[in-house]
Design a protein around this motif. Structure first.
Motif, PDB file in Angstrom:
ATOM      1  N   GLY A   1       1.136 -15.236  -4.366  1.00 59.06           N
ATOM      2  CA  GLY A   1       2.531 -15.654  -4.395  1.00 59.06           C
ATOM      3  C   GLY A   1       3.394 -14.857  -5.353  1.00 59.06           C
ATOM      4  N   ILE A   2       3.088 -13.574  -5.498  1.00 53.37           N
ATOM      5  CA  ILE A   2       3.911 -12.707  -6.342  1.00 53.37           C
ATOM      6  C   ILE A   2       4.439 -11.566  -5.482  1.00 53.37           C
ATOM      7  CG2 ILE A   2       2.883 -13.293  -8.559  1.00 53.37           C
ATOM      8  CD1 ILE A   2       0.974 -11.039  -8.325  1.00 53.37           C
ATOM      9  N   SER A   3       5.453 -10.891  -5.970  1.00 57.15           N
ATOM     10  CA  SER A   3       6.121  -9.872  -5.159  1.00 57.15           C
ATOM     11  C   SER A   3       5.245  -8.632  -4.955  1.00 57.15           C
ATOM     12  CB  SER A   3       7.443  -9.462  -5.807  1.00 57.15           C
ATOM     13  OG  SER A   3       7.201  -8.702  -6.977  1.00 57.15           O
ATOM     14  N   GLN A   4       5.518  -7.922  -3.874  1.00 52.30           N
ATOM     15  CA  GLN A   4       4.772  -6.699  -3.567  1.00 52.30           C
ATOM     16  C   GLN A   4       4.927  -5.648  -4.655  1.00 52.30           C
ATOM     17  OE1 GLN A   4       6.107  -3.485  -2.400  1.00 52.30           O
ATOM     18  NE2 GLN A   4       4.011  -2.720  -2.481  1.00 52.30           N
ATOM     19  N   PRO A   5       6.153  -5.418  -5.189  1.00 52.87           N
ATOM     20  CA  PRO A   5       6.265  -4.429  -6.265  1.00 52.87           C
ATOM     21  C   PRO A   5       5.439  -4.803  -7.505  1.00 52.87           C
ATOM     22  CG  PRO A   5       8.420  -4.868  -5.331  1.00 52.87           C
ATOM     23  CD  PRO A   5       7.476  -5.884  -4.755  1.00 52.87           C
ATOM     24  N   THR A   6       5.378  -6.095  -7.815  1.00 53.09           N
ATOM     25  CA  THR A   6       4.592  -6.543  -8.960  1.00 53.09           C
ATOM     26  C   THR A   6       3.107  -6.307  -8.720  1.00 53.09           C
ATOM     27  OG1 THR A   6       6.248  -8.198  -9.562  1.00 53.09           O
ATOM     28  CG2 THR A   6       4.024  -8.543 -10.417  1.00 53.09           C
ATOM     29  N   VAL A   7       2.640  -6.648  -7.519  1.00 61.66           N
ATOM     30  CA  VAL A   7       1.233  -6.423  -7.176  1.00 61.66           C
ATOM     31  C   VAL A   7       0.911  -4.936  -7.257  1.00 61.66           C
ATOM     32  CG1 VAL A   7      -0.469  -6.517  -5.306  1.00 61.66           C
ATOM     33  CG2 VAL A   7       0.956  -8.503  -5.794  1.00 61.66           C
ATOM     34  N   SER A   8       1.771  -4.106  -6.693  1.00 66.70           N
ATOM     35  CA  SER A   8       1.538  -2.662  -6.700  1.00 66.70           C
ATOM     36  C   SER A   8       1.473  -2.109  -8.124  1.00 66.70           C
ATOM     37  CB  SER A   8       2.623  -1.941  -5.901  1.00 66.70           C
ATOM     38  OG  SER A   8       2.514  -2.276  -4.543  1.00 66.70           O
ATOM     39  N   LYS A   9       2.364  -2.603  -8.993  1.00 68.28           N
ATOM     40  CA  LYS A   9       2.376  -2.151 -10.394  1.00 68.28           C
ATOM     41  C   LYS A   9       1.046  -2.494 -11.070  1.00 68.28           C
ATOM     42  CE  LYS A   9       4.098  -4.625 -13.643  1.00 68.28           C
ATOM     43  NZ  LYS A   9       4.855  -5.399 -14.604  1.00 68.28           N
ATOM     44  N   HIS A  10       0.577  -3.714 -10.863  1.00 64.76           N
ATOM     45  CA  HIS A  10      -0.672  -4.134 -11.490  1.00 64.76           C
ATOM     46  C   HIS A  10      -1.879  -3.422 -10.886  1.00 64.76           C
ATOM     47  CE1 HIS A  10       0.929  -7.041 -14.264  1.00 64.76           C
ATOM     48  NE2 HIS A  10       1.635  -7.603 -13.297  1.00 64.76           N
ATOM     49  N   LEU A  11      -1.849  -3.188  -9.577  1.00 64.09           N
ATOM     50  CA  LEU A  11      -2.946  -2.464  -8.943  1.00 64.09           C
ATOM     51  C   LEU A  11      -3.047  -1.034  -9.471  1.00 64.09           C
ATOM     52  CD1 LEU A  11      -2.713  -3.752  -5.278  1.00 64.09           C
ATOM     53  CD2 LEU A  11      -4.623  -4.108  -6.872  1.00 64.09           C
ATOM     54  N   LYS A  12      -1.909  -0.425  -9.783  1.00 59.66           N
ATOM     55  CA  LYS A  12      -1.933   0.922 -10.352  1.00 59.66           C
ATOM     56  C   LYS A  12      -2.625   0.919 -11.711  1.00 59.66           C
ATOM     57  CE  LYS A  12       0.857   4.878 -11.831  1.00 59.66           C
ATOM     58  NZ  LYS A  12      -0.260   5.381 -12.566  1.00 59.66           N
ATOM     59  N   VAL A  13      -2.320  -0.067 -12.544  1.00 50.67           N
ATOM     60  CA  VAL A  13      -2.971  -0.177 -13.851  1.00 50.67           C
ATOM     61  C   VAL A  13      -4.471  -0.393 -13.668  1.00 50.67           C
ATOM     62  CG1 VAL A  13      -3.117  -1.556 -15.968  1.00 50.67           C
ATOM     63  CG2 VAL A  13      -0.879  -1.026 -14.977  1.00 50.67           C
ATOM     64  N   LEU A  14      -4.844  -1.270 -12.731  1.00 53.02           N
ATOM     65  CA  LEU A  14      -6.261  -1.544 -12.469  1.00 53.02           C
ATOM     66  C   LEU A  14      -6.969  -0.309 -11.914  1.00 53.02           C
ATOM     67  CD1 LEU A  14      -5.908  -5.131 -10.959  1.00 53.02           C
ATOM     68  CD2 LEU A  14      -6.925  -4.527 -13.178  1.00 53.02           C
ATOM     69  N   ARG A  15      -6.276   0.443 -11.076  1.00 51.14           N
ATOM     70  CA  ARG A  15      -6.836   1.678 -10.511  1.00 51.14           C
ATOM     71  C   ARG A  15      -7.034   2.715 -11.614  1.00 51.14           C
ATOM     72  NH1 ARG A  15      -3.124   1.993  -6.691  1.00 51.14           N
ATOM     73  NH2 ARG A  15      -2.016   3.652  -7.726  1.00 51.14           N
ATOM     74  N   ASP A  16      -6.046   2.870 -12.491  1.00 54.26           N
ATOM     75  CA  ASP A  16      -6.146   3.829 -13.598  1.00 54.26           C
ATOM     76  C   ASP A  16      -7.303   3.484 -14.533  1.00 54.26           C
ATOM     77  OD1 ASP A  16      -3.980   5.185 -12.557  1.00 54.26           O
ATOM     78  OD2 ASP A  16      -2.534   4.402 -14.028  1.00 54.26           O
ATOM     79  N   ALA A  17      -7.592   2.190 -14.667  1.00 51.34           N
ATOM     80  CA  ALA A  17      -8.703   1.744 -15.513  1.00 51.34           C
ATOM     81  C   ALA A  17     -10.021   1.733 -14.740  1.00 51.34           C
ATOM     82  CB  ALA A  17      -8.411   0.351 -16.063  1.00 51.34           C
ATOM     83  N   GLU A  18      -9.968   2.154 -13.492  1.00 50.42           N
ATOM     84  CA  GLU A  18     -11.139   2.225 -12.610  1.00 50.42           C
ATOM     85  C   GLU A  18     -11.780   0.867 -12.357  1.00 50.42           C
ATOM     86  OE1 GLU A  18     -13.622   5.255 -14.355  1.00 50.42           O
ATOM     87  OE2 GLU A  18     -12.171   6.827 -13.878  1.00 50.42           O
TER      88      GLU A  18
END
Length: 138
Positions: free
Chosen positions: A41-58
């Motif tokens: 239930g959160i916005s797509q831009p917010t999810v994408s921002k957090h996924l980028k951080v998670l991806r960068d941290a592998e």
């Protein structure tokens, strides 16, 4: 590499990781951004921002299928957290833990991964319950 503790300190990122963990134990080969958006239930831009951080941290991997991206949890980087945290968690038996001699047969890769995921989920649940009980003064 980003400090793993900074990455998992954010509640939204932990929610995403828990969702991906749950979906992986259900056998899904990846979770779409749109599913994460609708589930949390959160916005797509917010999810994408957090996924980028998670991806960068592998902590997550991504599989592309046309315009869609499917994310999966990567548990290996969490071993750093596990290694740091374990000394703080006291086993229920302490030094009196019984020795158990079991002849172990190696698990197939899929079963070994599932067992690791379940074990980490159990350890997380134990920590949450222990913390809650301490806060209640029990």
């Amino acid at each position: 590499m980003t400090d793993i503790f900074d990455v998992i300190a954010d509640g939204t990122r932990r929610d995403i990781l828990q969702l991906l963990l749950r979906r992986s134990t259900e056998g899904d080969a990846g979770t779409s951004v749109s599913h994460i958006v609708s589930e949390l239930g959160i916005s797509q831009p917010t999810v994408s921002k957090h996924l980028k951080v998670l991806r960068d941290a592998e902590l997550v991997s991504v599989r592309e299928d046309g315009q869609r991206r499917f994310y999966s949890i990567e548990v290996e980087p969490l071993e750093v957290v596990d290694d740091w945290l374990v000394p703080f968690l006291v086993d229920a038996f302490g030094d009196d833990a019984p020795d158990i001699d079991l002849s172990l047969v190696p698990l197939p890769d899929g079963a070994a991964h599932a067992a690791e995921v379940v074990g980490r989920a159990a350890a997380s649940a134990k920590h949450v319950v222990s913390t809650a009980l301490k806060r209640l003064g029990a």
